[in-house]
Write a protein that holds these residues in place. Sequence first.
Motif, PDB file in Angstrom:
ATOM      1  N   THR A   8      13.377  62.262 -46.515  1.00  0.00           N
ATOM      2  CA  THR A   8      12.941  63.661 -46.507  1.00  0.00           C
ATOM      3  C   THR A   8      12.030  63.889 -47.703  1.00  0.00           C
ATOM      4  OG1 THR A   8      14.934  64.445 -45.396  1.00  0.00           O
ATOM      5  CG2 THR A   8      13.700  66.064 -46.672  1.00  0.00           C
ATOM      6  N   VAL A   9      10.896  64.540 -47.456  1.00  0.00           N
ATOM      7  CA  VAL A   9       9.947  64.863 -48.520  1.00  0.00           C
ATOM      8  C   VAL A   9       9.611  66.349 -48.422  1.00  0.00           C
ATOM      9  CG1 VAL A   9       7.646  64.481 -49.476  1.00  0.00           C
ATOM     10  CG2 VAL A   9       8.958  62.545 -48.560  1.00  0.00           C
ATOM     11  N   THR A  10       9.744  67.043 -49.540  1.00  0.00           N
ATOM     12  CA  THR A  10       9.398  68.460 -49.619  1.00  0.00           C
ATOM     13  C   THR A  10       8.283  68.625 -50.632  1.00  0.00           C
ATOM     14  OG1 THR A  10      11.659  69.113 -49.070  1.00  0.00           O
ATOM     15  CG2 THR A  10      10.250  70.784 -50.078  1.00  0.00           C
ATOM     16  N   LEU A  11       7.183  69.232 -50.210  1.00  0.00           N
ATOM     17  CA  LEU A  11       6.048  69.498 -51.087  1.00  0.00           C
ATOM     18  C   LEU A  11       5.895  70.999 -51.222  1.00  0.00           C
ATOM     19  CD1 LEU A  11       3.500  66.869 -49.698  1.00  0.00           C
ATOM     20  CD2 LEU A  11       5.030  66.645 -51.656  1.00  0.00           C
ATOM     21  N   GLY A  12       6.110  71.497 -52.449  1.00  0.00           N
ATOM     22  CA  GLY A  12       6.150  72.940 -52.622  1.00  0.00           C
ATOM     23  C   GLY A  12       7.365  73.494 -51.907  1.00  0.00           C
ATOM     24  N   ARG A  13       7.153  74.420 -50.999  1.00  0.00           N
ATOM     25  CA  ARG A  13       8.253  74.977 -50.210  1.00  0.00           C
ATOM     26  C   ARG A  13       8.300  74.406 -48.799  1.00  0.00           C
ATOM     27  NH1 ARG A  13       8.171  81.493 -51.622  1.00  0.00           N
ATOM     28  NH2 ARG A  13       8.492  81.286 -53.889  1.00  0.00           N
ATOM     29  N   ARG A  14       7.415  73.477 -48.514  1.00  0.00           N
ATOM     30  CA  ARG A  14       7.314  72.948 -47.150  1.00  0.00           C
ATOM     31  C   ARG A  14       7.979  71.588 -47.059  1.00  0.00           C
ATOM     32  NH1 ARG A  14       2.563  70.092 -44.515  1.00  0.00           N
ATOM     33  NH2 ARG A  14       3.136  69.989 -42.330  1.00  0.00           N
ATOM     34  N   ARG A  15       8.851  71.415 -46.069  1.00  0.00           N
ATOM     35  CA  ARG A  15       9.453  70.125 -45.778  1.00  0.00           C
ATOM     36  C   ARG A  15       8.501  69.359 -44.878  1.00  0.00           C
ATOM     37  NH1 ARG A  15      15.730  69.514 -44.304  1.00  0.00           N
ATOM     38  NH2 ARG A  15      15.792  70.189 -46.477  1.00  0.00           N
ATOM     39  N   VAL A  16       7.835  68.342 -45.456  1.00  0.00           N
ATOM     40  CA  VAL A  16       6.808  67.601 -44.733  1.00  0.00           C
ATOM     41  C   VAL A  16       7.421  66.494 -43.890  1.00  0.00           C
ATOM     42  CG1 VAL A  16       4.653  66.301 -44.972  1.00  0.00           C
ATOM     43  CG2 VAL A  16       5.192  68.131 -46.592  1.00  0.00           C
ATOM     44  N   LEU A  17       8.453  65.835 -44.405  1.00  0.00           N
ATOM     45  CA  LEU A  17       9.217  64.853 -43.643  1.00  0.00           C
ATOM     46  C   LEU A  17      10.661  65.305 -43.597  1.00  0.00           C
ATOM     47  CD1 LEU A  17       8.050  61.304 -44.848  1.00  0.00           C
ATOM     48  CD2 LEU A  17       7.404  62.497 -42.750  1.00  0.00           C
ATOM     49  N   ASP A  18      11.266  65.188 -42.439  1.00  0.00           N
ATOM     50  CA  ASP A  18      12.619  65.703 -42.256  1.00  0.00           C
ATOM     51  C   ASP A  18      13.521  64.626 -41.658  1.00  0.00           C
ATOM     52  OD1 ASP A  18      14.841  67.281 -42.001  1.00  0.00           O
ATOM     53  OD2 ASP A  18      14.007  68.625 -40.488  1.00  0.00           O
ATOM     54  N   GLY A  19      14.163  63.846 -42.526  1.00  0.00           N
ATOM     55  CA  GLY A  19      15.139  62.859 -42.077  1.00  0.00           C
ATOM     56  C   GLY A  19      14.561  61.743 -41.238  1.00  0.00           C
ATOM     57  N   VAL A  20      13.444  61.171 -41.664  1.00  0.00           N
ATOM     58  CA  VAL A  20      12.773  60.120 -40.896  1.00  0.00           C
ATOM     59  C   VAL A  20      13.370  58.757 -41.239  1.00  0.00           C
ATOM     60  CG1 VAL A  20      10.598  58.882 -40.552  1.00  0.00           C
ATOM     61  CG2 VAL A  20      10.625  61.388 -40.653  1.00  0.00           C
ATOM     62  N   SER A  21      13.767  58.011 -40.229  1.00  0.00           N
ATOM     63  CA  SER A  21      14.186  56.620 -40.383  1.00  0.00           C
ATOM     64  C   SER A  21      13.145  55.740 -39.704  1.00  0.00           C
ATOM     65  CB  SER A  21      15.566  56.389 -39.761  1.00  0.00           C
ATOM     66  OG  SER A  21      16.557  57.116 -40.468  1.00  0.00           O
ATOM     67  N   PHE A  22      12.771  54.658 -40.398  1.00  0.00           N
ATOM     68  CA  PHE A  22      11.592  53.889 -39.999  1.00  0.00           C
ATOM     69  C   PHE A  22      11.804  52.441 -40.394  1.00  0.00           C
ATOM     70  CE2 PHE A  22       7.616  52.025 -41.605  1.00  0.00           C
ATOM     71  CZ  PHE A  22       6.753  52.166 -40.530  1.00  0.00           C
ATOM     72  N   ARG A  23      11.263  51.514 -39.602  1.00  0.00           N
ATOM     73  CA  ARG A  23      11.394  50.094 -39.922  1.00  0.00           C
ATOM     74  C   ARG A  23      10.074  49.388 -39.617  1.00  0.00           C
ATOM     75  NH1 ARG A  23      16.261  46.012 -38.399  1.00  0.00           N
ATOM     76  NH2 ARG A  23      16.978  46.895 -40.370  1.00  0.00           N
ATOM     77  N   ALA A  24       9.690  48.470 -40.521  1.00  0.00           N
ATOM     78  CA  ALA A  24       8.525  47.613 -40.306  1.00  0.00           C
ATOM     79  C   ALA A  24       8.896  46.195 -40.715  1.00  0.00           C
ATOM     80  CB  ALA A  24       7.333  48.108 -41.118  1.00  0.00           C
ATOM     81  N   ALA A  25       8.460  45.223 -39.929  1.00  0.00           N
ATOM     82  CA  ALA A  25       8.836  43.828 -40.158  1.00  0.00           C
ATOM     83  C   ALA A  25       7.621  43.007 -40.547  1.00  0.00           C
ATOM     84  CB  ALA A  25       9.466  43.252 -38.893  1.00  0.00           C
ATOM     85  N   PRO A  26       7.805  42.007 -41.423  1.00  0.00           N
ATOM     86  CA  PRO A  26       6.709  41.077 -41.711  1.00  0.00           C
ATOM     87  C   PRO A  26       6.355  40.287 -40.468  1.00  0.00           C
ATOM     88  CG  PRO A  26       8.775  40.307 -42.674  1.00  0.00           C
ATOM     89  CD  PRO A  26       9.033  41.682 -42.158  1.00  0.00           C
ATOM     90  N   GLY A  27       5.089  39.892 -40.407  1.00  0.00           N
ATOM     91  CA  GLY A  27       4.617  39.194 -39.218  1.00  0.00           C
ATOM     92  C   GLY A  27       4.260  40.136 -38.086  1.00  0.00           C
ATOM     93  N   LYS A  28       4.347  41.437 -38.341  1.00  0.00           N
ATOM     94  CA  LYS A  28       4.063  42.445 -37.322  1.00  0.00           C
ATOM     95  C   LYS A  28       3.079  43.482 -37.862  1.00  0.00           C
ATOM     96  CE  LYS A  28       7.241  40.779 -34.512  1.00  0.00           C
ATOM     97  NZ  LYS A  28       6.880  40.101 -33.236  1.00  0.00           N
ATOM     98  N   LEU A  29       2.303  44.065 -36.958  1.00  0.00           N
ATOM     99  CA  LEU A  29       1.454  45.203 -37.285  1.00  0.00           C
ATOM    100  C   LEU A  29       2.131  46.445 -36.736  1.00  0.00           C
ATOM    101  CD1 LEU A  29      -2.430  45.354 -36.819  1.00  0.00           C
ATOM    102  CD2 LEU A  29      -0.957  47.367 -36.729  1.00  0.00           C
TER     103      LEU A  29
END
Length: 262
Positions: A8-29
Motif C-alpha cells: 500500500t502506498v499513500t501519497l499526500g491524502r490519496r491511496r495510490v496502491l491499495d493492498g497489491v500483491s505481485f510476483r516477478a520471476a527471473p528468466g521472465k518478462l
Amino acid sequence: MIDAFEVTVTLGRRRVLDGVSFRAAPGKLTAIVGPNGSGKTTLLRAITGDLGYRGRITLGGEELSDIPAWRLALRRAVLAQFTPLAFPFTVAEVVRLGQIRKTAAGAPDLTSRALARVGLTGYAGRPYQELSGGEQQRVQLARVLCQVWEPVEGDEARWLFLDEPVSSLDIAHQLQVMQIARDFADAGGGVVAILHDLNLTAMFADNVALLAEGRLLEQGSAAALLRDDLLSRAYGCTLRVSTPPSSVPYVLPHSAQLGDGR
C-alpha cells in the motif's frame, strides 16, 4: 524472485496502491499494464526501493528494505519514464553513468557495445541535449544496460525495471527495445516493464499484471489475461480481443468503444 505482499502506498491524502500483491520471476518478462493513474509507476518505484510503502517486498527472498542502496545498484537497473539532464553531457558520458567500476574495468568497450545494442553506433560524441526524444530514451536504455550488462552474475539474477520504455519510439525501435528486454530475460535476468501497448505486451510478455484504481485485478499469462470482459472493466471502454492462428491475442483499436457508444 520479486515478491510483493499487500503493498500500500499513500501519497499526500490519496491511496495510490491499495493492498497489491505481485510476483516477478527471473528468466521472465513481466509486464505491468492498466489505465493512466492506476498505480503502475508507483508499484514499480516501490519494488525498486525508490518509494516508501506499507506491506512487504522481497528480492531473492531478502527484505527489500534491508538491502543497502549500493547492493541494490548491483542487482537492478531502473529506466524511468523521463530522465532530465541539465548539464551538457555527451552521449558517451551519459551511458558511462551506468557503469560500475568492476564492469568498466572488465569491459572497457562497454559504452560502444551498449550504444550498438540500442542502435546508436556513432553517437558517442554527440551532445545528449541535441538528440530527439526517442534517441535520448535509447541512450538512457544503454545506460541501464551497462549497469546490469550480465543478466546473471554467479548464481544471482539481475533485473531490468523499465517504465514505459517504448513511449517515444517508432514501430521499428519499439520492437528493437522489446527484443532487448526479451533477450535479457531469456539469458536468465528478470525484466519488469510498464507498457501501454497491449499488442506488444501480448507479443513479448511471459506474465502480465493488470492494475486499475490502485488494485491488482489479475496477474497471469497474456493469453489468460487479455480478454474482453477484464480489459473492458479495467479501461472503462468496450474492447474486443482477437486471436489469430498464431494464438497471440491482439486488441484492435477500431473495435474499442467508450461507455456511451461513441
